[in-house]
Design an enzyme around this catalytic site. Structure first.
Site, PDB file in Angstrom:
ATOM      1  N   LYS A 195       0.820  -1.222   0.000  1.00 42.16           N
ATOM      2  CA  LYS A 195       0.000   0.000   0.000  1.00 42.16           C
ATOM      3  C   LYS A 195       0.842   1.256   0.000  1.00 42.16           C
ATOM      4  CE  LYS A 195       0.418  -2.098   3.995  1.00 42.16           C
ATOM      5  NZ  LYS A 195      -0.016  -3.345   4.588  1.00 42.16           N
TER       6      LYS A 195
ATOM      7  N   GLU B 211      -5.573  -5.800  -4.214  1.00 35.63           N
ATOM      8  CA  GLU B 211      -6.623  -5.999  -3.198  1.00 35.63           C
ATOM      9  C   GLU B 211      -6.029  -6.243  -1.809  1.00 35.63           C
ATOM     10  OE1 GLU B 211      -9.571  -5.697  -1.435  1.00 35.63           O
ATOM     11  OE2 GLU B 211     -10.449  -6.105  -3.394  1.00 35.63           O
TER      12      GLU B 211
ATOM     13  N   VAL C 211      -5.222  -3.193   0.950  1.00 30.53           N
ATOM     14  CA  VAL C 211      -6.162  -2.495   1.841  1.00 30.53           C
ATOM     15  C   VAL C 211      -7.037  -3.507   2.572  1.00 30.53           C
ATOM     16  CG1 VAL C 211      -8.010  -0.790   2.001  1.00 30.53           C
ATOM     17  CG2 VAL C 211      -6.189  -0.487   0.319  1.00 30.53           C
TER      18      VAL C 211
ATOM     19  N   ASP D 108       0.443   3.706   7.679  1.00 27.76           N
ATOM     20  CA  ASP D 108      -0.110   2.554   6.953  1.00 27.76           C
ATOM     21  C   ASP D 108      -1.593   2.796   6.662  1.00 27.76           C
ATOM     22  OD1 ASP D 108       0.187  -0.521   6.240  1.00 27.76           O
ATOM     23  OD2 ASP D 108      -1.631  -0.330   7.448  1.00 27.76           O
TER      24      ASP D 108
ATOM     25  N   LYS E 221      -3.678   3.422   2.990  1.00 32.35           N
ATOM     26  CA  LYS E 221      -4.910   2.712   2.626  1.00 32.35           C
ATOM     27  C   LYS E 221      -6.049   3.702   2.372  1.00 32.35           C
ATOM     28  CE  LYS E 221      -3.443  -1.358   5.205  1.00 32.35           C
ATOM     29  NZ  LYS E 221      -3.348  -1.956   6.551  1.00 32.35           N
TER      30      LYS E 221
ATOM     31  N   GLY F 225      -2.150 -10.492   8.569  1.00 33.98           N
ATOM     32  CA  GLY F 225      -1.725 -11.870   8.833  1.00 33.98           C
ATOM     33  C   GLY F 225      -1.420 -12.588   7.525  1.00 33.98           C
TER      34      GLY F 225
HETATM   35  N1  NAD Z   1       1.664  -9.012   6.956  1.00 33.38           N
HETATM   36  C1  NAD Z   1       0.461  -8.559   6.686  1.00 33.38           C
HETATM   37  O1  NAD Z   1      -0.481  -8.789   7.432  1.00 33.38           O
HETATM   38  C2  NAD Z   1       0.207  -7.785   5.429  1.00 33.38           C
HETATM   39  C3  NAD Z   1      -1.122  -7.503   5.077  1.00 33.38           C
HETATM   40  C4  NAD Z   1      -1.395  -6.754   3.932  1.00 33.38           C
HETATM   41  C5  NAD Z   1      -0.343  -6.316   3.150  1.00 33.38           C
HETATM   42  N2  NAD Z   1       0.923  -6.594   3.526  1.00 33.38           N
HETATM   43  C6  NAD Z   1       1.990  -6.111   2.651  1.00 33.38           C
HETATM   44  O2  NAD Z   1       2.588  -7.211   2.022  1.00 33.38           O
HETATM   45  C7  NAD Z   1       3.968  -6.952   1.816  1.00 33.38           C
HETATM   46  C8  NAD Z   1       4.787  -8.033   2.505  1.00 33.38           C
HETATM   47  O3  NAD Z   1       4.471  -8.038   3.887  1.00 33.38           O
HETATM   48  P1  NAD Z   1       5.019  -9.174   4.860  1.00 33.38           P
HETATM   49  O4  NAD Z   1       4.266  -9.009   6.122  1.00 33.38           O
HETATM   50  O5  NAD Z   1       5.015 -10.484   4.172  1.00 33.38           O
HETATM   51  O6  NAD Z   1       6.513  -8.665   5.071  1.00 33.38           O
HETATM   52  P2  NAD Z   1       7.770  -9.494   5.555  1.00 33.38           P
HETATM   53  O7  NAD Z   1       8.755  -8.523   6.063  1.00 33.38           O
HETATM   54  O8  NAD Z   1       7.352 -10.623   6.429  1.00 33.38           O
HETATM   55  O9  NAD Z   1       8.297 -10.117   4.184  1.00 33.38           O
HETATM   56  C9  NAD Z   1       9.007  -9.420   3.200  1.00 33.38           C
HETATM   57  C10 NAD Z   1      10.122 -10.353   2.735  1.00 33.38           C
HETATM   58  O10 NAD Z   1      10.744  -9.747   1.608  1.00 33.38           O
HETATM   59  C11 NAD Z   1      12.146  -9.905   1.776  1.00 33.38           C
HETATM   60  N3  NAD Z   1      12.807  -8.857   1.003  1.00 33.38           N
HETATM   61  C12 NAD Z   1      12.830  -7.531   1.247  1.00 33.38           C
HETATM   62  N4  NAD Z   1      13.539  -6.899   0.292  1.00 33.38           N
HETATM   63  C13 NAD Z   1      13.944  -7.832  -0.577  1.00 33.38           C
HETATM   64  C14 NAD Z   1      14.691  -7.793  -1.790  1.00 33.38           C
HETATM   65  N5  NAD Z   1      15.177  -6.657  -2.270  1.00 33.38           N
HETATM   66  N6  NAD Z   1      14.905  -8.947  -2.467  1.00 33.38           N
HETATM   67  C15 NAD Z   1      14.419 -10.120  -1.991  1.00 33.38           C
HETATM   68  N7  NAD Z   1      13.710 -10.224  -0.835  1.00 33.38           N
HETATM   69  C16 NAD Z   1      13.480  -9.086  -0.138  1.00 33.38           C
HETATM   70  C17 NAD Z   1      12.391  -9.808   3.265  1.00 33.38           C
HETATM   71  O11 NAD Z   1      13.625 -10.409   3.600  1.00 33.38           O
HETATM   72  C18 NAD Z   1      11.183 -10.579   3.813  1.00 33.38           C
HETATM   73  O12 NAD Z   1      11.444 -11.961   3.896  1.00 33.38           O
HETATM   74  C19 NAD Z   1       4.209  -5.545   2.367  1.00 33.38           C
HETATM   75  O13 NAD Z   1       4.062  -4.618   1.308  1.00 33.38           O
HETATM   76  C20 NAD Z   1       3.087  -5.364   3.353  1.00 33.38           C
HETATM   77  O14 NAD Z   1       2.738  -4.020   3.530  1.00 33.38           O
HETATM   78  C21 NAD Z   1       1.224  -7.319   4.638  1.00 33.38           C
HETATM   79  N1  HSE Z   2       0.560  -3.774   9.068  1.00 34.20           N
HETATM   80  C1  HSE Z   2      -0.721  -3.867   8.446  1.00 34.20           C
HETATM   81  C2  HSE Z   2      -0.816  -5.103   7.624  1.00 34.20           C
HETATM   82  C3  HSE Z   2      -2.080  -5.187   6.817  1.00 34.20           C
HETATM   83  O1  HSE Z   2      -2.063  -4.252   5.786  1.00 34.20           O
HETATM   84  C4  HSE Z   2      -1.795  -3.870   9.529  1.00 34.20           C
HETATM   85  O2  HSE Z   2      -1.460  -4.005  10.711  1.00 34.20           O
HETATM   86  O3  HSE Z   2      -2.956  -3.712   9.197  1.00 34.20           O
HETATM   87 NA    NA Z   3      -8.434  -6.312   0.806  1.00 33.12          NA
END
Ligand code: NAD
Ligand code: HSE
Ligand code: NA
Length: 429
Positions: A106, A130, A133, A202, A206, A303
């Site tokens: 986002k 999707e 957000v 964050d 969104k 999650g």
């Molecule tokens: N965790 C959530 O609940 C959630 C929910 C909605 C959206 N998101 C979004 O999804 C995306 C990922 O979130 P996440 O929670 O899985 O994060 P995370 O930190 O668990 O995972 C990201 C991974 O990418 C790797 N990484 C970072 N830069 C890199 C690079 N240049 N080359 C290769 N690997 C690289 C990191 O080492 C890590 O393993 C983010 O944009 C986050 O905002 C997360």
């Molecule tokens: N860090 C974000 C992940 C989901 O976008 C949250 O807590 O809602």
């Molecule tokens: Na969504």
């Protein structure tokens, strides 16, 4: 299915969400192919460390350090690295060569979504987000597609799981802010840098995405008035509870006569408001549309598995399009957003003060509100401890941010006022 199309899928990132996306692509290949009209071949996963421990056991041959080579041979790229760079450059590279992109990023979409959409439109690629957000909740497609024939006037909701988890724990168990944040991080809800969650950024990203889609325009995060929850104290939570309210971090995008307002701040809502019952890392979004009326979307906002569900929905949508061979018409932003200055927004306020308990204090405080055109709805005083100051909580009727700011400045200048503990808005009826 024999003779079906095969699509090469490149995954960038194997963290909380990426690992679950890899698992679903591998475990559920049959159902995904049947629903997509194309088999989805996970060709590789770009990581930073080939040896790192993962949430899911995956074939080591899938991992690569060469993200660009992976992108350059893919039909579909799933970006789950997070951060602005190199994620932005990778997405642009994929779209520029006509590969479709799915992302949960986002921060990046709120900052550069319009430019990336333009690259996608120029090559006929698709860009879907999707997961960016409200995690698992289908909200962007309902706004952009299902409500495309209506006019949306307001979107308001809880869109950050981490802060809702923290505020809910503070409200229900009296837990301390820092302990709960560590728990939210351990559960995979928080961003890599959790200041983005607790500082409201964050949710602001969104809110910008929601406003852009709801109002057919382009709003970026830096146009969103943003306040986080770091200043919300246990005393605020307890005093709000005593008055029949709960504190939630709200994202609000609304169309007013003078233009659009997009804002994020901690807000009091009545205990019987539907948003008050959104617990833990759950999210909920209200949409008010001219013909549809009021709609509410609710579900897991963060999650690994919930977010992977949203990513996979986009993957199937992209694959269906690619297997049918017809490019989608791109939704267009009608015009540049006309944003209203935050000072013109009008809400109700809840102001916490400590005052010296002397004769005439309440009258002097009430006079300041009156002089600035802010009308008091109720005032609650907690008895002073010994000779110390007494705590006052004042709830107002509607007033503008400009009037509130001048009222608070005048209160601070009053000798009888010890400190202004907190200033929060009250939303909902
Ligand atoms: N965790 C959530 O609940 C959630 C929910 C909605 C959206 N998101 C979004 O999804 C995306 C990922 O979130 P996440 O929670 O899985 O994060 P995370 O930190 O668990 O995972 C990201 C991974 O990418 C790797 N990484 C970072 N830069 C890199 C690079 N240049 N080359 C290769 N690997 C690289 C990191 O080492 C890590 O393993 C983010 O944009 C986050 O905002 C997360
Ligand atoms: N860090 C974000 C992940 C989901 O976008 C949250 O807590 O809602
Ligand atoms: Na969504």
């Amino acid at each position: 299915m024999s003779g079906e199309k095969s699509l090469k899928v490149a995954l960038l990132g194997c963290g909380t969400v990426g690992a679950q996306v890899a698992r679903i692509l591998i475990e559920d290949g049959g159902a995904l192919a049947a629903r997509s009209g194309a088999s989805l071949e996970l060709t590789g996963i770009a990581v930073r460390n080939l040896e790192a421990k993962r949430d899911v056991q995956l074939d080591a041959k899938l991992f690569t350090l060469d993200a660009e080579a992976l992108i350059d041979s893919a039909d579909v790229v799933i970006e789950l690295l997070g951060g602005m760079e190199p994620a932005g450059a990778y997405i642009e590279r994929a779209l520029a060569r006509g590969a479709s992109v799915i992302t949960g990023n986002k921060a990046l979409i709120a900052a550069r979504g319009a430019a990336l959409n333009a690259v996608a439109a120029s090559t006929g690629a698709q860009l879907r987000y999707e997961a960016a957000v409200a995690g698992a909740i289908p909200i962007l497609r309902p706004i952009a597609d299902s409500l495309a024939g209506d006019h949306i006037n307001k979107v308001m909701g809880i869109v950050n799981g981490t802060t809702n988890f923290i505020l809910d724990a503070m409200d229900s168990t009296g837990a301390a802010f820092d302990d709960v944040l560590a728990e939210a991080q351990a559960l995979g809800y928080a961003e890599a840098d959790p200041t983005a969650d607790v500082g409201g950024l964050d949710a602001a990203a969104k809110a910008a995405i929601l406003a852009s889609l709801a109002f057919h325009t382009t709003v970026s995060s830096d146009q969103v008035h943003t306040e986080g929850i770091t200043e919300v104290s246990a005393a605020d939570v307890t005093a709000a509870a005593a008055a029949g309210y709960v504190i939630k971090l709200l994202a609000i995008a609304e169309k007013l006569e003078a233009g659009i307002s997009v804002r994020v701040y901690p807000s009091l809502i009545k205990r019987d408001h539907p948003l008050a019952s959104v617990r833990g890392a759950f999210n909920a979004v209200f949409v008010e549309a001219e013909n549809a009326g009021d709609l509410m979307f609710y579900g897991a906002g963060a999650g690994g598995n919930p977010t992977a569900s949203a990513v996979m929905g986009d993957v199937v949508a992209v694959a269906r399009q690619l297997s049918a061979g017809a490019p989608l018409p791109h939704g267009s932003a009608d015009s540049a957003a006309q944003l209203i200055d935050f000072s013109a927004i009008s809400t109700r306020y809840w102001i916490g003060l400590t005052v010296f308990d002397e004769p005439g204090v309440l009258a002097r405080i009430a006079a300041i509100f009156g002089e600035h055109g802010v009308s008091i709805e109720s005032m609650n005083q907690q008895a002073a401890l010994g000779d110390g100051p007494a705590a006052l909580r004042i709830l107002t009727h509607r007033g503008t941010e400009a009037a509130l700011a001048s009222t608070v400045a005048a209160l601070k200048a009053l000798d009888a006022v010890d400190t202004v503990l907190s200033v929060m808005r009250v939303e909902g009826n």
